[in-house]
Design a protein around this motif. Structure first.
Motif, PDB file in Angstrom:
ATOM      1  N   UNK A 193       0.817  -1.206   0.000  1.00 49.47           N
ATOM      2  CA  UNK A 193       0.000   0.000   0.000  1.00 49.47           C
ATOM      3  C   UNK A 193       0.855   1.262   0.000  1.00 49.47           C
ATOM      4  N   UNK A 194       1.909   1.288   0.824  1.00 49.34           N
ATOM      5  CA  UNK A 194       2.765   2.473   0.905  1.00 49.34           C
ATOM      6  C   UNK A 194       3.552   2.681  -0.384  1.00 49.34           C
ATOM      7  N   UNK A 195       4.172   1.615  -0.889  1.00 40.35           N
ATOM      8  CA  UNK A 195       4.982   1.727  -2.100  1.00 40.35           C
ATOM      9  C   UNK A 195       4.134   2.139  -3.297  1.00 40.35           C
ATOM     10  N   UNK A 196       2.990   1.470  -3.484  1.00 35.25           N
ATOM     11  CA  UNK A 196       2.120   1.814  -4.610  1.00 35.25           C
ATOM     12  C   UNK A 196       1.595   3.242  -4.480  1.00 35.25           C
ATOM     13  N   UNK A 197       1.286   3.658  -3.254  1.00 37.27           N
ATOM     14  CA  UNK A 197       0.799   5.010  -3.035  1.00 37.27           C
ATOM     15  C   UNK A 197       1.840   6.063  -3.360  1.00 37.27           C
ATOM     16  N   UNK A 198       3.077   5.807  -2.967  1.00 40.49           N
ATOM     17  CA  UNK A 198       4.163   6.740  -3.275  1.00 40.49           C
ATOM     18  C   UNK A 198       4.398   6.828  -4.784  1.00 40.49           C
ATOM     19  N   UNK A 199       4.449   5.684  -5.440  1.00 37.95           N
ATOM     20  CA  UNK A 199       4.689   5.668  -6.883  1.00 37.95           C
ATOM     21  C   UNK A 199       3.550   6.331  -7.647  1.00 37.95           C
ATOM     22  N   UNK A 200       2.333   6.162  -7.146  1.00 33.50           N
ATOM     23  CA  UNK A 200       1.172   6.755  -7.801  1.00 33.50           C
ATOM     24  C   UNK A 200       1.237   8.275  -7.785  1.00 33.50           C
ATOM     25  N   UNK A 201       1.892   8.849  -6.759  1.00 36.82           N
ATOM     26  CA  UNK A 201       1.920  10.307  -6.610  1.00 36.82           C
ATOM     27  C   UNK A 201       2.998  10.980  -7.458  1.00 36.82           C
ATOM     28  N   UNK A 202       3.899  10.193  -8.036  1.00 39.51           N
ATOM     29  CA  UNK A 202       5.031  10.766  -8.773  1.00 39.51           C
ATOM     30  C   UNK A 202       4.621  11.135 -10.197  1.00 39.51           C
ATOM     31  N   UNK A 203       4.951  12.334 -10.585  1.00 36.64           N
ATOM     32  CA  UNK A 203       4.609  12.837 -11.914  1.00 36.64           C
ATOM     33  C   UNK A 203       5.678  12.461 -12.937  1.00 36.64           C
ATOM     34  N   UNK A 204       5.244  12.206 -14.174  1.00 34.57           N
ATOM     35  CA  UNK A 204       6.188  12.007 -15.268  1.00 34.57           C
ATOM     36  C   UNK A 204       6.573  10.573 -15.539  1.00 34.57           C
ATOM     37  N   UNK A 205       5.856   9.604 -14.985  1.00 34.19           N
ATOM     38  CA  UNK A 205       6.175   8.198 -15.211  1.00 34.19           C
ATOM     39  C   UNK A 205       5.991   7.850 -16.698  1.00 34.19           C
ATOM     40  N   UNK A 206       6.937   7.105 -17.247  1.00 27.42           N
ATOM     41  CA  UNK A 206       6.928   6.841 -18.682  1.00 27.42           C
ATOM     42  C   UNK A 206       5.763   5.965 -19.137  1.00 27.42           C
ATOM     43  N   UNK A 207       5.284   5.087 -18.282  1.00 26.76           N
ATOM     44  CA  UNK A 207       4.207   4.172 -18.672  1.00 26.76           C
ATOM     45  C   UNK A 207       2.858   4.568 -18.084  1.00 26.76           C
ATOM     46  N   UNK A 208       2.742   5.791 -17.603  1.00 21.19           N
ATOM     47  CA  UNK A 208       1.542   6.229 -16.887  1.00 21.19           C
ATOM     48  C   UNK A 208       0.417   6.596 -17.849  1.00 21.19           C
ATOM     49  N   UNK A 209      -0.705   5.894 -17.721  1.00 20.16           N
ATOM     50  CA  UNK A 209      -1.895   6.203 -18.514  1.00 20.16           C
ATOM     51  C   UNK A 209      -2.989   6.835 -17.662  1.00 20.16           C
ATOM     52  N   UNK A 210      -2.637   7.190 -16.439  1.00 18.29           N
ATOM     53  CA  UNK A 210      -3.600   7.873 -15.579  1.00 18.29           C
ATOM     54  C   UNK A 210      -4.374   6.986 -14.640  1.00 18.29           C
ATOM     55  N   UNK A 211      -3.976   5.723 -14.522  1.00 21.31           N
ATOM     56  CA  UNK A 211      -4.665   4.828 -13.602  1.00 21.31           C
ATOM     57  C   UNK A 211      -4.158   4.994 -12.185  1.00 21.31           C
ATOM     58  N   UNK A 212      -4.592   4.092 -11.303  1.00 23.11           N
ATOM     59  CA  UNK A 212      -4.202   4.212  -9.902  1.00 23.11           C
ATOM     60  C   UNK A 212      -3.652   2.926  -9.312  1.00 23.11           C
ATOM     61  N   UNK A 213      -3.276   1.979 -10.132  1.00 18.84           N
ATOM     62  CA  UNK A 213      -2.601   0.788  -9.656  1.00 18.84           C
ATOM     63  C   UNK A 213      -1.963   0.110 -10.852  1.00 18.84           C
ATOM     64  N   UNK A 214      -1.210  -0.952 -10.580  1.00 16.54           N
ATOM     65  CA  UNK A 214      -0.436  -1.568 -11.648  1.00 16.54           C
ATOM     66  C   UNK A 214      -1.289  -2.086 -12.790  1.00 16.54           C
ATOM     67  N   UNK A 215      -2.513  -2.478 -12.520  1.00 15.97           N
ATOM     68  CA  UNK A 215      -3.353  -3.050 -13.560  1.00 15.97           C
ATOM     69  C   UNK A 215      -4.218  -2.036 -14.276  1.00 15.97           C
ATOM     70  N   UNK A 216      -4.021  -0.751 -14.023  1.00 19.74           N
ATOM     71  CA  UNK A 216      -4.867   0.231 -14.705  1.00 19.74           C
ATOM     72  C   UNK A 216      -4.042   1.343 -15.339  1.00 19.74           C
ATOM     73  N   UNK A 217      -2.831   1.002 -15.747  1.00 24.50           N
ATOM     74  CA  UNK A 217      -2.018   1.961 -16.478  1.00 24.50           C
ATOM     75  C   UNK A 217      -1.421   3.074 -15.658  1.00 24.50           C
TER      76      UNK A 217
END
Length: 322
Positions: A182-206
């Motif tokens: 929960x902590x790791x995913x939450x921290x990563x979710x808050x970081x801007x500029x991720x190369x594979x980020x499609x606007x989701x909120x967990x690993x299975x939603x981009x």
């Protein structure tokens, strides 16, 4: 419990949809419990039993997560953001925001830093719950293989030298302060500029979060004889200079060639195990000699693993020309 896990999973996905659409009237406990066919009391009890928190608290944290990204990525006024995400006033929003993240909205906007967002719940996860597939259904799709050149980038991650598999990885990480799922995913979710980020909120939603394996001499010896350490993180631009959370590592990944094994979209509930077996078989049978390449086993090289049932499942392996 199995059916309730599925029911709650459906509800949390709808909650995110309603938040995005600003359909606040559909975010009430009465509406969601009625839609589920149960009383408010029973729905609340099951929600807390599965999620570990009250429905109202989860809803507040999800609204705050959406609001934080608006602060980070837009120039909207703080009051406008507060009202958009269901807070009655600037003061109420500031109070909740600081309670959740230890910083006020205005301070965060001036100096964005990684904070642990409440990511979307995943009560129905065949890896984390160890339930496997509910029914057997074999995929009829073939595995595609192709070569790609990936530009230089950075990989922000947590690493485990002893784990074996996704479930075991997070079980072992949960024993390390600040490195639980929960902590790791939450921290990563808050970081801007991720190369594979499609606007989701967990690993299975981009959201840009992926598993990976780093060739590490201290890691476990994998099935093809290479010492690998399991990792979880995000790819970032090579010029990323943002703050690195204290419990994470940053790796500089040079430009390189990779071999991709890819399966298209699949039914997560019914096909997950069979798709995994199919990809594993394709990787084991691949004729590297005929391709003119060999697997790159240089220490530090990274093997990426993308698992997004709505789009694909793919392994990305570093290779060298022979």
């Amino acid at each position: 419990m199995y059916e309730w896990q599925r029911q709650i999973q459906k509800m949390v996905e709808e909650i995110d949809l309603y938040i995005k659409r600003n359909e606040n009237e559909l975010l009430s406990l009465s509406y969601l419990s009625e839609k589920s066919g149960y009383s408010e009391f029973h729905f609340s009890k099951k929600f807390k039993e599965i999620s570990g928190m009250q429905f109202r608290d989860y809803l507040r944290y999800r609204r705050l997560a959406f609001a934080l990204k608006e602060l980070r990525d837009t120039e909207k006024g703080i009051l406008d953001i507060a009202l958009q995400y269901g807070f009655s006033s600037h003061e109420a929003f500031t109070r909740s925001f600081k309670e959740a993240y230890g910083i006020t909205p205005s301070e965060y906007r001036r100096h964005p830093r990684p904070v642990a967002l409440r990511t979307i719940l995943k009560p129905f996860d065949c890896y984390l719950s160890e339930i496997g597939e509910n029914t057997m259904k074999n995929s009829t799709q073939e595995i595609k293989t192709y070569f790609v050149t990936i530009p230089a980038h950075k990989f922000l991650h947590v690493k485990n030298l002893e784990s074996c598999g996704y479930w075991d990885f997070w079980q072992k990480q949960s024993l390390i302060p600040g490195q639980d799922c929960e902590t790791v995913c939450g921290l990563l979710d808050s970081i801007k500029g991720k190369l594979d980020d499609l606007g989701g909120s967990d690993a299975n939603s981009g959201s840009g979060q992926i598993m990976a394996f780093i060739n590490d001499p201290a890691g476990r010896i994998c099935s093809w004889g290479i010492p690998l350490a399991e990792c979880y993180g995000v790819r970032l631009p090579s010029d990323y200079d943002g703050e690195i959370p204290h419990q994470m590592l940053m790796a500089d990944v040079p430009e390189g060639e990779y071999l991709v094994f890819e399966h298209g979209p699949f039914d997560y509930e019914k096909e997950n195990c069979s798709v995994e077996e199919k990809i594993e078989a394709a990787m084991k049978a691949y004729d590297y000699a005929a391709s003119g390449y060999c697997l790159d086993t240089t220490p530090g090289r990274i093997f990426y693993f993308y698992h997004d049932p709505e789009r694909f499942w793919k392994y990305v392996r570093p290779v060298l020309r022979m």
